[in-house]
Scaffold this motif. Structure first.
Motif, PDB file in Angstrom:
ATOM      1  N   ASP A 155       2.337   1.570  -3.495  1.00 39.44           N
ATOM      2  CA  ASP A 155       1.301   1.895  -4.483  1.00 39.44           C
ATOM      3  C   ASP A 155       0.832   3.340  -4.351  1.00 39.44           C
ATOM      4  OD1 ASP A 155       1.421  -0.640  -5.522  1.00 39.44           O
ATOM      5  OD2 ASP A 155      -0.347  -1.386  -4.461  1.00 39.44           O
ATOM      6  N   HIS A 156       0.667   3.804  -3.125  1.00 44.12           N
ATOM      7  CA  HIS A 156       0.164   5.165  -2.896  1.00 44.12           C
ATOM      8  C   HIS A 156       1.273   6.217  -2.889  1.00 44.12           C
ATOM      9  CE1 HIS A 156      -4.086   4.249  -2.019  1.00 44.12           C
ATOM     10  NE2 HIS A 156      -3.625   3.120  -1.492  1.00 44.12           N
ATOM     11  N   LYS A 157       2.520   5.735  -2.852  1.00 45.03           N
ATOM     12  CA  LYS A 157       3.688   6.616  -2.917  1.00 45.03           C
ATOM     13  C   LYS A 157       3.824   7.538  -1.703  1.00 45.03           C
ATOM     14  CE  LYS A 157       3.999   6.687  -7.979  1.00 45.03           C
ATOM     15  NZ  LYS A 157       2.957   5.672  -8.192  1.00 45.03           N
ATOM     16  N   ASN A 158       3.072   7.263  -0.658  1.00 45.04           N
ATOM     17  CA  ASN A 158       3.250   8.004   0.600  1.00 45.04           C
ATOM     18  C   ASN A 158       2.571   7.219   1.725  1.00 45.04           C
ATOM     19  OD1 ASN A 158       0.452   9.257   1.278  1.00 45.04           O
ATOM     20  ND2 ASN A 158       0.768   9.774  -0.893  1.00 45.04           N
ATOM     21  N   TYR A 180       0.760   8.498   4.303  1.00 50.12           N
ATOM     22  CA  TYR A 180      -0.542   9.012   4.739  1.00 50.12           C
ATOM     23  C   TYR A 180      -1.686   8.331   3.983  1.00 50.12           C
ATOM     24  CZ  TYR A 180      -4.444  12.166   5.587  1.00 50.12           C
ATOM     25  OH  TYR A 180      -5.674  12.684   5.927  1.00 50.12           O
ATOM     26  N   ASP A 181      -1.625   8.342   2.646  1.00 46.33           N
ATOM     27  CA  ASP A 181      -2.694   7.727   1.847  1.00 46.33           C
ATOM     28  C   ASP A 181      -2.739   6.215   2.043  1.00 46.33           C
ATOM     29  OD1 ASP A 181      -3.466  10.167   0.842  1.00 46.33           O
ATOM     30  OD2 ASP A 181      -2.261  10.005  -0.978  1.00 46.33           O
ATOM     31  N   ALA A 182      -1.557   5.606   2.220  1.00 48.08           N
ATOM     32  CA  ALA A 182      -1.521   4.155   2.461  1.00 48.08           C
ATOM     33  C   ALA A 182      -2.217   3.818   3.777  1.00 48.08           C
ATOM     34  CB  ALA A 182      -0.076   3.669   2.472  1.00 48.08           C
ATOM     35  N   ALA A 202       0.834  -1.211   0.000  1.00 49.79           N
ATOM     36  CA  ALA A 202       0.000   0.000   0.000  1.00 49.79           C
ATOM     37  C   ALA A 202       0.867   1.259   0.000  1.00 49.79           C
ATOM     38  CB  ALA A 202      -0.928  -0.003   1.211  1.00 49.79           C
ATOM     39  N   GLU A 258      -4.565   5.550   5.243  1.00 50.37           N
ATOM     40  CA  GLU A 258      -6.009   5.741   5.032  1.00 50.37           C
ATOM     41  C   GLU A 258      -6.617   4.512   4.357  1.00 50.37           C
ATOM     42  OE1 GLU A 258      -8.317   8.702   5.217  1.00 50.37           O
ATOM     43  OE2 GLU A 258      -6.961   9.022   6.909  1.00 50.37           O
ATOM     44  N   ALA A 259      -5.935   4.006   3.336  1.00 54.14           N
ATOM     45  CA  ALA A 259      -6.449   2.850   2.596  1.00 54.14           C
ATOM     46  C   ALA A 259      -6.500   1.605   3.468  1.00 54.14           C
ATOM     47  CB  ALA A 259      -5.591   2.597   1.358  1.00 54.14           C
ATOM     48  N   CYS A 260      -5.578   1.494   4.390  1.00 50.20           N
ATOM     49  CA  CYS A 260      -5.507   0.300   5.255  1.00 50.20           C
ATOM     50  C   CYS A 260      -6.253   0.479   6.579  1.00 50.20           C
ATOM     51  CB  CYS A 260      -4.044  -0.049   5.542  1.00 50.20           C
ATOM     52  SG  CYS A 260      -3.112  -0.546   4.068  1.00 50.20           S
ATOM     53  N   GLN A 276      -1.094   6.690  10.489  1.00 44.48           N
ATOM     54  CA  GLN A 276       0.156   6.828   9.743  1.00 44.48           C
ATOM     55  C   GLN A 276       1.339   6.333  10.570  1.00 44.48           C
ATOM     56  OE1 GLN A 276       0.709  10.703   8.056  1.00 44.48           O
ATOM     57  NE2 GLN A 276       2.839  10.345   7.493  1.00 44.48           N
TER      58      GLN A 276
END
Length: 296
Positions: A14-17, A19-21, A11, A23-25, A29
């Motif tokens: 894939d999200h390249k950061n 914070y977004d990873a 994740a 959120e997805a999981c 953070q």
């Protein structure tokens, strides 16, 4: 724990950061950062090079990412198979579509549906009008995307999707390649290439000759690629449904608007299914089709 850490690591990449990873999981953070650090400690190698607010993959990180992607995919397939076996749940959706349909709406609908339902098993079969009608009638497809050549039947759901102009594809080296529109009667000297199985050739000939109005010779291909090769090599012209301007059309082929007595020849396209569909989320797939065609 390792599978979960693989998921977190994938994740982040894939999200390249982070914070977004996170959120997805659905974790914080700081928690996902700690899990990646724990993974590196367990493996004894550095997977990410941290650069202030960015990161890059180490050689070990690139290998771990590739292997994790494959392992996680295999695990998801295994879990889906087990759930289907235990629940006796059929998540298949069988879709029939026109063999000479050359626009992207069907592809986009399949892509959106598969993203929404990754466990769904999509089975696709192409055919000409009569073949698709027979597949739906005999229950071999759940949805038939087809041009309307018959009156609507009360035995089926008949969902209108769009009205497409009939176009014709020609080689870029064809004498008419400088034109944008052409009258059907002006194609009489060029063979008309149709896509059909051997058993359907007479039916397609009758429709395109008697109803549409092609009057030249006819030759048959078994699939769209074969037909396009024939067009490119100058063997004839091919009627297709879809927009005249298509972004991904081959640079060796040009599409012209087709007129009959100065009028555009429109073909109505519909999605047909049984009134009590048994396929997986049939109605939702049809709704996605409608959305894709409305956005054309």
């Amino acid at each position: 724990m390792l599978l979960r850490q693989m998921k977190y690591f994938k994740a982040v990449v894939d999200h390249k950061n982070f914070y977004d990873a996170a959120e997805a999981c659905n974790i914080s953070q700081s928690a996902i950062s700690q899990q990646i650090k724990a993974l590196e400690d367990e493996l004894g190698v550095l997977l990410l090079r941290r650069h202030n607010r960015t990161f890059s993959l180490t050689e070990a990180g690139e290998l771990f990412y590739r292997k994790s992607t494959i392992i996680l995919s295999d695990v998801n397939v295994l879990l889906s198979d087990i759930r289907r076996q235990v629940q006796h749940k059929d998540e298949s959706l069988r879709i029939g579509y026109p063999v000479n349909f050359a626009d992207e709406q069907i592809i986009n609908s399949v892509s959106v549906f598969k993203k929404r339902y990754p466990d769904a098993v999509l089975e696709l079969e192409s055919g000409n009008h009569e073949r698709l009608y027979e597949l739906l009638k005999t229950g071999k497809v759940d949805i038939a995307i087809n041009d309307q050549r018959r009156a609507f039947s009360d035995d089926y759901l008949n969902i209108e999707l769009t009205a497409f102009p009939l176009s014709v594809e020609i080689s870029m080296y064809h004498p008419y390649a400088t034109l944008d529109v052409v009258e059907i009667e002006d194609l009489k000297n060029f063979p008309c290439i149709l896509i059909a199985d051997k058993s359907q050739e007479d039916t397609e000939f009758t429709y395109y000759h008697d109803i549409i109005g092609f009057v030249g010779d006819f030759i048959f291909a078994r699939n769209l690629n074969e037909a396009r090769l024939m067009v490119t090599s100058g063997k004839g012209i091919m009627p297709v449904e879809g927009r005249v301007t298509v972004p991904n059309i081959s640079s060796t082929v040009k599409r012209l608007s087709l007129l009959k007595n100065g009028q555009i020849i429109n073909r109505k396209y519909c999605a047909f299914s049984k009134k009590s569909p048994t396929g997986y989320n049939v109605l939702e797939f049809i709704e996605e089709l409608k959305k894709q065609f409305q956005n054309q």
